[in-house]
Design a protein around this motif. Sequence first.
Motif, PDB file in Angstrom:
ATOM      1  N   UNK A 325       0.860  -1.179   0.000  1.00 12.68           N
ATOM      2  CA  UNK A 325       0.000   0.000   0.000  1.00 12.68           C
ATOM      3  C   UNK A 325       0.901   1.236   0.000  1.00 12.68           C
ATOM      4  N   UNK A 326       1.435   1.644  -1.146  1.00 10.64           N
ATOM      5  CA  UNK A 326       2.378   2.757  -1.174  1.00 10.64           C
ATOM      6  C   UNK A 326       1.706   4.064  -0.774  1.00 10.64           C
ATOM      7  N   UNK A 327       2.525   4.988  -0.228  1.00 13.24           N
ATOM      8  CA  UNK A 327       2.004   6.283   0.191  1.00 13.24           C
ATOM      9  C   UNK A 327       1.720   7.198  -0.983  1.00 13.24           C
ATOM     10  N   UNK A 328       2.376   6.968  -2.090  1.00 15.12           N
ATOM     11  CA  UNK A 328       2.194   7.831  -3.253  1.00 15.12           C
ATOM     12  C   UNK A 328       1.965   6.984  -4.494  1.00 15.12           C
ATOM     13  N   UNK A 329       1.352   7.582  -5.483  1.00 12.42           N
ATOM     14  CA  UNK A 329       1.142   6.987  -6.797  1.00 12.42           C
ATOM     15  C   UNK A 329       1.753   7.945  -7.809  1.00 12.42           C
ATOM     16  N   UNK A 330       2.587   7.403  -8.693  1.00  9.00           N
ATOM     17  CA  UNK A 330       3.343   8.238  -9.628  1.00  9.00           C
ATOM     18  C   UNK A 330       2.824   7.991 -11.044  1.00  9.00           C
ATOM     19  N   UNK A 331       2.547   9.076 -11.727  1.00 11.11           N
ATOM     20  CA  UNK A 331       2.140   9.042 -13.132  1.00 11.11           C
ATOM     21  C   UNK A 331       2.999  10.020 -13.911  1.00 11.11           C
ATOM     22  N   UNK A 332       2.985   9.856 -15.200  1.00 12.60           N
ATOM     23  CA  UNK A 332       3.679  10.769 -16.105  1.00 12.60           C
ATOM     24  C   UNK A 332       2.708  11.202 -17.186  1.00 12.60           C
ATOM     25  N   UNK A 550      -3.442  11.766   1.532  1.00 11.87           N
ATOM     26  CA  UNK A 550      -3.454  12.612   2.735  1.00 11.87           C
ATOM     27  C   UNK A 550      -3.485  11.821   4.034  1.00 11.87           C
ATOM     28  N   UNK A 551      -4.059  10.613   4.012  1.00  8.43           N
ATOM     29  CA  UNK A 551      -4.175   9.862   5.255  1.00  8.43           C
ATOM     30  C   UNK A 551      -2.829   9.374   5.772  1.00  8.43           C
ATOM     31  N   UNK A 574     -15.008  22.353  10.367  1.00  6.94           N
ATOM     32  CA  UNK A 574     -14.438  21.021  10.215  1.00  6.94           C
ATOM     33  C   UNK A 574     -13.116  20.995  10.937  1.00  6.94           C
ATOM     34  N   UNK A 575     -12.960  20.156  11.884  1.00 10.50           N
ATOM     35  CA  UNK A 575     -11.725  20.053  12.635  1.00 10.50           C
ATOM     36  C   UNK A 575     -10.758  19.159  11.892  1.00 10.50           C
ATOM     37  N   UNK A 576      -9.572  19.678  11.618  1.00  9.42           N
ATOM     38  CA  UNK A 576      -8.590  18.934  10.859  1.00  9.42           C
ATOM     39  C   UNK A 576      -7.947  17.895  11.752  1.00  9.42           C
ATOM     40  N   UNK A 577      -7.685  16.743  11.163  1.00  9.73           N
ATOM     41  CA  UNK A 577      -7.054  15.676  11.907  1.00  9.73           C
ATOM     42  C   UNK A 577      -5.613  16.017  12.179  1.00  9.73           C
ATOM     43  N   UNK A 578      -5.188  15.728  13.379  1.00  8.80           N
ATOM     44  CA  UNK A 578      -3.811  15.976  13.733  1.00  8.80           C
ATOM     45  C   UNK A 578      -3.500  17.417  14.028  1.00  8.80           C
ATOM     46  N   UNK A 579      -4.483  18.272  14.147  1.00  8.17           N
ATOM     47  CA  UNK A 579      -4.244  19.684  14.402  1.00  8.17           C
ATOM     48  C   UNK A 579      -5.432  20.246  15.146  1.00  8.17           C
ATOM     49  N   UNK A 695      -6.419  26.013   0.542  1.00  2.00           N
ATOM     50  CA  UNK A 695      -5.039  25.627   0.829  1.00  2.00           C
ATOM     51  C   UNK A 695      -5.067  24.488   1.824  1.00  2.00           C
ATOM     52  N   UNK A 696      -4.323  23.437   1.502  1.00  2.00           N
ATOM     53  CA  UNK A 696      -4.249  22.251   2.355  1.00  2.00           C
ATOM     54  C   UNK A 696      -2.775  21.944   2.603  1.00  2.00           C
ATOM     55  N   UNK A 697      -2.376  21.954   3.856  1.00  2.00           N
ATOM     56  CA  UNK A 697      -1.000  21.674   4.238  1.00  2.00           C
ATOM     57  C   UNK A 697      -0.952  20.341   4.977  1.00  2.00           C
ATOM     58  N   UNK A 698      -0.043  19.486   4.562  1.00  2.00           N
ATOM     59  CA  UNK A 698       0.148  18.169   5.174  1.00  2.00           C
ATOM     60  C   UNK A 698       1.623  17.994   5.498  1.00  2.00           C
ATOM     61  N   UNK A 699       1.894  17.340   6.609  1.00  2.00           N
ATOM     62  CA  UNK A 699       3.273  17.090   6.986  1.00  2.00           C
ATOM     63  C   UNK A 699       3.306  16.031   8.077  1.00  2.00           C
TER      64      UNK A 699
END
Length: 1473
Positions: A325-332, A550-551, A574-579, A695-699
């Motif tokens: 279950x990779x965290x990212x999916x790469x396309x070109x 994002x998860x 809406x309360x953001x998860x983790x913040x 704007x959506x910030x993830x880290x």
Amino acid sequence: MSKAHPKKKESSSSKVSLSDRQTEAASLAATSSESLGGVGKYRVPIWPEWNDADVNREKWDSNRGPEDGKPTKSPSAPFFEDPEGKLLLPQCLKVHTWKRPAEFIVDKTPTVVDNQMTFDLVSPNCHLLCSELMRWIVSGIHILWMQFNCPSTEHEGWRPWGHIYSMCKVVNGHVPLFNSYGKYIIRLYWMGCWRKILVDDFMPFDEDNNLLLPASTCQSELWPMLLAKALIKVANTNLSDVCGGMDQFTFIHTLTSWIPETRPIKSVYLREIWDFLQHSIPTFKHLDDSLPVTKPEPTDAAQVKDSTLSSSKNQLLESEQCKADPDIVVCAACYPFQLHNGSFGFRQMANSSEFLRRYGLSLLHSHAVLLTRTRACPLESPPKPPPVPRWKLIRQPKEILVTAEPKKIPLSKPEQFIEVASPFLSYRTRSSGGSVPEPETKQNTPRKCSHRSPLVSITEEEETEYQEGLELDAAECTTNSPNCTDKMEVTAEDKKNSDDISNDRPQTEIKEPVTEESYYATNKPVLQKTWVDLEDFDKCFQTLLVFHKPQTYQHHIQKSHFKNTVLSKTTVAVKCSGSSTQTLSSGSLAVASPEQCPEVRGTYYLCVDSLQPSQILISFSSLLLWGHAAEEKQEMSAARRSAVLIAVPHSWTSLQSQLPVLSIKTTSTKAAVLNLPSGRHVLCIHINAALGYHVHLCSKTPFIFGEEETIMPHLTKESAHFTEQASSIFRALSRLVASFSDKQQQPALRKGLEETHCPRNISTTQEKWEHCKVFNLAVYHMLREALGRKLKADEQFAVQALTADPSLFPEEYPPILNADLEPPEMWRDREPTDREVKAVTVLQAGFRGHLVREILDASKPGTKENLNASKILSSVWSTIESDAHKHAAFLLRHIINNSKRKADLYPCLRDESTKIAFADYTVSLPDTANSWVLVFREIFLVSEEMLVIPKVYSPLPNCLLHVINNDTGEEVNTVFNRVAPHVYQPNKLGYTFVAEAITPELPPSGAKWRMCLIGSKEPLPKLSRDTPVSEFSVEEFRDYYIPNNKNLICCYRVHVTTDTVATVQLQTSHPDVLIRLSILDHEKQVAGKTGKGHVVIPVFFFLVNKDTEENKQEQSPSENTLQQNEGEDSAVKKSISSSDQYQPPTETMVHKYVVQAEVLYKTWNLSESQLAFACSVKDLENNETRVNKLEDVKRSSTTSTPNRDGLKSDATKTQRKTKGDKGKPAVANETSLDLTKPNWMLRVVTDNSKAKGIDVKRDTERIDQIKAIKKAWEMAEPGRSAKAFQSRLHFLKQVQQKECGDAATEENNDASRPGQDISQSASNQKLTDTPCSFPHMDYSHFTRHQKDSPVVMDSYIEEAQQRERTEKIQTYRLVREHVLECRKQEAFKRKELMKCQLEMYQNMQAAFEQRCKNFHNTCEAFNSRHRASIKKEQEEKEALEEAQSAALEKQAAFTSASAQPPNKQDKKAGKKK
């Protein structure tokens, strides 16, 4: 769908029903357009946020929503119609009619989902693939199907029809049902949240009756068309779709909410791209040879395919287990060429098209491809070497190859390939109907991959013809393609024929990429794959699309904002998860016309404080279009620019601009990764969009994102690096205290403490010793701060033992002596001898040595002193450890503040620029409308040198802040009307902060004005009183402007009975007038300022008249009260320094303050009507003055002493003067002034408590002096003024009569005297009360001569005057002739100079053309030589390759010959002999 079916005849009933429905639909569409036309084209509500409860309560058979609102259409409509109108399709797809499912699906019941195991969106939609939008939809759905629906999660993966809701509840694994009413809800992700999008079941068809939306092979299914309608709706909000490209818009983001990061693919980034892909997607690896593998030999093509798939699965076994279950999916993606790219773009397009054809792709079918694997090894494992006998392993002979030339080791190219998966692989070849050769997929060397293509060669002619056919008309593609049907009608016979065709396909052995027949014979739609060389990757694709889930991030913060005209019906927090930050998201919104208000702008701040490097994923979505028609979208695309997000390093304590660290420019949604090093960073993020943004910030690292109020409190704390450094020093010190009496651990702990607190950049012994002294002193101050008192003698001894520093005697501890003890009598009045001094020195040295030895013994474990010191330190340390964080920070801060090398002492000091301290001051704004107001005026005291930046937060746009040094009267510099960061030095009277503003016509009620003082450290400037004052007393003076010789606007005298602080403001009706506002004391300027139409002296201290001795006595108590109760009032004790220098040398200090305003450079020019009005006002004032004079004369004849009241200004002026209280100026006589005429207004603002102590009046001192002189004459000779006035009137009457008789003579005289002063005549006319009908009068004979006695003019004097006039005339003539001659010469020189310049320009132009010609010839010669050299190099390279291949063949022959048995070699040798 694999064959074209003949057209079938429609029944009469179907024709009637179709025509009736089309007519009814047209009428309803017209009705809806009329109803929406009244609301406006921008009043279509934005899609609401997704809510499961609302969907569960949805009424599927009516237009009403879940809340039973008003229907958008007529309640009697038999079907649902989209309230947003008909769908807007790309330009290459021409819509002819709209049909419902019952009209084009015959002999079978329509369903939303028929086959839940597999689907195919390529073969039945070949007529749609001319549209880039449709290709991206199809490729996106296929990529997600392959990504989610692997064999392990076949029944739990993503389903495209899971986004459609109809006649069902919101549950997991739901299946939407067919709704005869035609109402469907689609769940898609847009603008930061999942949205609820309504669509109907009207489907577009072209003239040839081809469906213009994607459909599956099972033609009774509706989910591809319904999902595509909603996706196209979202795509229509993208401005780039209008411009002819998808740009950053992706349907994968809309279907999954994955964050799309766009990375450019360039040749310079290939190494970084390869490293990134190796860590992001699975890697191709060979099976371990040690494992037993049994492969049965396949007998037919099906078994061959199964074996190939199984082998590929086994090869990916290891990598898929690691990345299930990779965290990212790469396309070109590759995008079609745009005409505005220029000649370089044409060359790039040609190269890209060539390389794409090699791998089975086409530039004409640009779409997104999925990157599945990377490969750094050959597809087939290299063959194993033959087993070597054991006896050959003993003493192996070294092979020596003797050659005439030095041996060159061939450099092999590394194996670097990327596997791409696409539904359109080899699509052009398959659709052409030709045979497809077997591709060369198994490659042992990269050269084979780059020179052998898996496609049939296609000429440029065919490609061009195909492109024209696609772009001009979709119907031509339909007739040319054998896979497209003429009519979208499904019958049982058609279904049977399609099944038979699929079963009759020949079974042949295939490999990737497969042909059309084998592709569509599979059970489920597997994307075709091929390997692309890394060197060709940047030539085939231009963009890398990285989709982040994002998860997988722990910390999220979202911010959304739409235009002010966006009407929000519901707002959900809406309360953001983790913040802990909450984001306001709009539920149902309506957007107004973008021409009515400017763009949406936002400013946010980002704070990251981490010990490790951090990555922050920033996703930016913009709303640029909404509710526009096709023609309007074309117009908007040219006028509207993309939305921009810029991240810039920010510091509140500096004005230095820095370059942006991140910039995102998009028309839909785009993301970027912000890489930050370890430490604390503050970024200011500026956002600019047309209608709205998200704007959506993830880290994975904690961060703070929001407004200034959210970020600034966190910056008052110490940074993470500072805290970590302080904690490490404190922990080392605590360990040393805990093991202070341990012989084994104490030396190591002491050494560890020294390594912890001593910076690494200190190398010399002297620097280390100085730093240790600073550290020891910091330990002492930390203990004193923690205990809150001075240390006792035993505690001080313990600290000296802990630090092993006997010299640790701060200045607070002088030698303990009894000051009251008197010396003995024998030592009184006696100087000690040298012997006695030497003896005392020896005693002191001995005592000091004893003390030092005790301290050193106490620092060594095992001694009695050490045990006592350890007990004392343990008891004291328990108090310190109760608040270890605070005391550790104090310890490190003390070390930094007292060290010489502050800048490079510790690495944590790099974060000091982000540390701030701030204080807020808030006052209420006055409710005055359309007027100048004083908002804030307070005095702040500065105790030490500090950097302070005042920042103003005001709801009024025109608000200025002034900061004045009360000691010098100088104002702090401003930058763009903002006070610049300034280092404030300590002074006696502090600094005055004055804020002024101009209120609008509708001032905000109950608004607050706030000022924030931001500094780099504590303490900040302190307010002189407890709370700031927001109400002031205002005196206003208004009058017309009358031009005069001195250019004065007004002049007022100020008298104070107590020391008063005031602000003086002047404004004029003409905004372009240059004004100089001054305050004079004894006719000498003590304060002044220049402005344009508006000028303000922010603060001035008006001093009361006092005796010099009283001033000296009251000076010291006033300084005490400055710091206690009345700071501002006592600060008034100081006037401007220049005012004290010009006081008259009298016994009393008398101040004569005058406020004066003047026009500079004659910038107040009046028109003729305005000048006439000013003259009439002046005449009126003169008449009133004469009347007042007569009244004064009559009054003076009856009284013997003059009345002081008679010196006041006239009644008109008194009425124009008005006063206000509590910050609300009351202009009682404002209606008497015509504001269209030139006028001015003067305001004097003071505190309410000092309003009665200041008196401002018009300056009439000069007029009063003249009146006093005349009154003195009248008193000396009563009736003198009346007699003079009567005689004057009598004389004027006589002159009038005489002039009326000689009118003709005077007219001739006026004509003969053209130089007569007309202004003097006008002024003389004003002196009389009669109309000015008489001619000009000569009053020269009334002029008094300068000589004492008159002189008779005789002939000599006349001759002398005539001679003098003649000489003047002659001199003037000579000068005039000389000037004319000079002008002629200058004109001739100018002409000659122009000729020279023209000649020089022509010569320069000719020389430039010659140089250009030479340059072009040189370039052509260089290009020819360069092409010849390239050709020569290529020939040499080919020759070298042929030579190398020949050498390799010879070497192989030699190796085979050497491998023959020895007996055969001997026989051959014997034969040769």
